[in-house]
Scaffold this motif. Structure first.
Motif, PDB file in Angstrom:
ATOM      1  N   GLY A   6      19.518   8.781  40.794  1.00 28.62           N
ATOM      2  CA  GLY A   6      20.478   9.436  39.902  1.00 28.62           C
ATOM      3  C   GLY A   6      19.773  10.109  38.747  1.00 28.62           C
ATOM      4  O   GLY A   6      18.573  10.373  38.786  1.00 28.62           O
ATOM      5  N   VAL A   7      20.537  10.352  37.705  1.00 27.20           N
ATOM      6  CA  VAL A   7      20.044  11.030  36.516  1.00 27.20           C
ATOM      7  C   VAL A   7      19.819  10.002  35.410  1.00 27.20           C
ATOM      8  O   VAL A   7      20.598   9.060  35.269  1.00 27.20           O
ATOM      9  N   ASP A   8      18.795  10.202  34.635  1.00 31.10           N
ATOM     10  CA  ASP A   8      18.546   9.358  33.468  1.00 31.10           C
ATOM     11  C   ASP A   8      19.482   9.849  32.360  1.00 31.10           C
ATOM     12  O   ASP A   8      19.160  10.775  31.612  1.00 31.10           O
ATOM     13  N   ASP A   9      20.659   9.247  32.277  1.00 31.38           N
ATOM     14  CA  ASP A   9      21.691   9.715  31.360  1.00 31.38           C
ATOM     15  C   ASP A   9      21.307   9.524  29.894  1.00 31.38           C
ATOM     16  O   ASP A   9      21.669  10.339  29.048  1.00 31.38           O
ATOM     17  N   ARG A  10      20.584   8.486  29.581  1.00 33.42           N
ATOM     18  CA  ARG A  10      20.123   8.279  28.199  1.00 33.42           C
ATOM     19  C   ARG A  10      19.158   9.404  27.812  1.00 33.42           C
ATOM     20  O   ARG A  10      19.244   9.972  26.737  1.00 33.42           O
ATOM     21  N   GLN A  11      18.217   9.717  28.699  1.00 31.38           N
ATOM     22  CA  GLN A  11      17.275  10.811  28.449  1.00 31.38           C
ATOM     23  C   GLN A  11      18.032  12.121  28.274  1.00 31.38           C
ATOM     24  O   GLN A  11      17.710  12.921  27.393  1.00 31.38           O
ATOM     25  N   ALA A  12      19.046  12.355  29.095  1.00 27.97           N
ATOM     26  CA  ALA A  12      19.809  13.600  29.029  1.00 27.97           C
ATOM     27  C   ALA A  12      20.535  13.737  27.690  1.00 27.97           C
ATOM     28  O   ALA A  12      20.529  14.809  27.079  1.00 27.97           O
ATOM     29  N   GLY A  13      21.141  12.657  27.220  1.00 31.29           N
ATOM     30  CA  GLY A  13      21.805  12.702  25.921  1.00 31.29           C
ATOM     31  C   GLY A  13      20.824  12.994  24.800  1.00 31.29           C
ATOM     32  O   GLY A  13      21.098  13.785  23.891  1.00 31.29           O
ATOM     33  N   GLY A  14      19.649  12.359  24.870  1.00 30.09           N
ATOM     34  CA  GLY A  14      18.611  12.613  23.877  1.00 30.09           C
ATOM     35  C   GLY A  14      18.112  14.043  23.929  1.00 30.09           C
ATOM     36  O   GLY A  14      17.900  14.685  22.890  1.00 30.09           O
ATOM     37  N   GLU A  15      17.940  14.563  25.128  1.00 31.05           N
ATOM     38  CA  GLU A  15      17.478  15.937  25.292  1.00 31.05           C
ATOM     39  C   GLU A  15      18.493  16.923  24.709  1.00 31.05           C
ATOM     40  O   GLU A  15      18.120  17.914  24.076  1.00 31.05           O
ATOM     41  N   ALA A  16      19.772  16.663  24.909  1.00 31.58           N
ATOM     42  CA  ALA A  16      20.822  17.528  24.343  1.00 31.58           C
ATOM     43  C   ALA A  16      20.713  17.561  22.823  1.00 31.58           C
ATOM     44  O   ALA A  16      20.742  18.631  22.207  1.00 31.58           O
ATOM     45  N   CYS A  17      20.574  16.403  22.211  1.00 32.50           N
ATOM     46  CA  CYS A  17      20.458  16.324  20.752  1.00 32.50           C
ATOM     47  C   CYS A  17      19.203  17.040  20.260  1.00 32.50           C
ATOM     48  O   CYS A  17      19.261  17.834  19.316  1.00 32.50           O
ATOM     49  N   ARG A  18      18.079  16.769  20.887  1.00 34.10           N
ATOM     50  CA  ARG A  18      16.816  17.386  20.456  1.00 34.10           C
ATOM     51  C   ARG A  18      16.877  18.907  20.577  1.00 34.10           C
ATOM     52  O   ARG A  18      16.418  19.621  19.688  1.00 34.10           O
ATOM     53  N   TYR A  19      17.466  19.404  21.668  1.00 35.42           N
ATOM     54  CA  TYR A  19      17.553  20.851  21.860  1.00 35.42           C
ATOM     55  C   TYR A  19      18.418  21.489  20.766  1.00 35.42           C
ATOM     56  O   TYR A  19      18.032  22.488  20.160  1.00 35.42           O
ATOM     57  N   LEU A  20      19.592  20.906  20.523  1.00 39.59           N
ATOM     58  CA  LEU A  20      20.484  21.487  19.517  1.00 39.59           C
ATOM     59  C   LEU A  20      19.868  21.398  18.121  1.00 39.59           C
ATOM     60  O   LEU A  20      19.926  22.360  17.344  1.00 39.59           O
ATOM     61  N   ALA A  21      19.261  20.265  17.788  1.00 36.19           N
ATOM     62  CA  ALA A  21      18.626  20.105  16.473  1.00 36.19           C
ATOM     63  C   ALA A  21      17.464  21.086  16.301  1.00 36.19           C
ATOM     64  O   ALA A  21      17.292  21.681  15.232  1.00 36.19           O
TER      65      ALA A  21
END
Length: 182
Positions: A6-21
């Motif tokens: 599957g997908v590493d959902d925790r990593q994905a949430g962190g990546e979303a935050c880092r990209y937007l920030a």
């Protein structure tokens, strides 16, 4: 006796935050499932809020809106989020369907995507390429997931390997719905 890829959902949430920030967004909304009922939503939320805390900009819990993973629910959730705070610069939606509905709500409120509010979705469904603007989305790598799944299965069959449970990283797929404020 079953393997799971599957997908590493925790990593994905962190990546979303880092990209937007990284793109200058510090007043960010988040729309996702009920974290008590949805393990995926809880992991994406935790990844997002952990990344926000590490960046020195803790997430405002009032900017989280619960939604089911449907277009109509994303629309309603965004209306509620805008009623609370019309100054959001970006919204991370935990599914592309939520984001499509949310973008419609923003449009109806007289705001523009991405000039007034940027959006980042999750899933990379084909429909996002046909939205106006096209949706910037975190996407699981389906080919990598399929290859890994087949490899795990073959190792179990041919070598009696134990079942595996692998989480792969989601990657950013560019679209037109996110604007850099830097």
């Amino acid at each position: 006796n079953l393997s799971q890829v599957g997908v590493d959902d925790r990593q994905a949430g962190g990546e979303a935050c880092r990209y937007l920030a990284k793109n200058g967004h510090n007043n960010i909304g988040l729309i996702g499932g009920d974290r008590k009922l949805s393990y995926i939503s809880r992991l994406r939320y935790e990844g997002f809020t952990e990344a926000a805390a590490k960046a020195g900009a803790p997430f405002d819990e009032g900017h989280y809106q619960t939604s089911s993973f449907r277009i109509q629910s994303g629309y309603k959730a965004m209306k509620k989020l805008l009623a609370r705070d019309r100054t959001l610069s970006a919204v991370f939606c935990m599914s592309d369907l939520i984001a499509i509905g949310a973008m419609r709500a923003v449009h109806e409120e007289g705001l523009r995507v991405p000039q007034d509010i940027s959006f980042l979705g999750f899933d990379g469904i084909p429909l996002v390429d046909y939205c106006i603007p096209s949706l910037f989305s975190l996407r699981p790598a389906p080919e990598e997931m399929a290859d890994t799944s087949v490899s795990l299965l073959l190792r179990q069959i041919e070598h009696s390997d134990p079942p595996g449970n692998l989480a792969l990283e989601a990657t950013l797929a560019e679209g037109e719905s996110t604007l850099s404020l830097c």
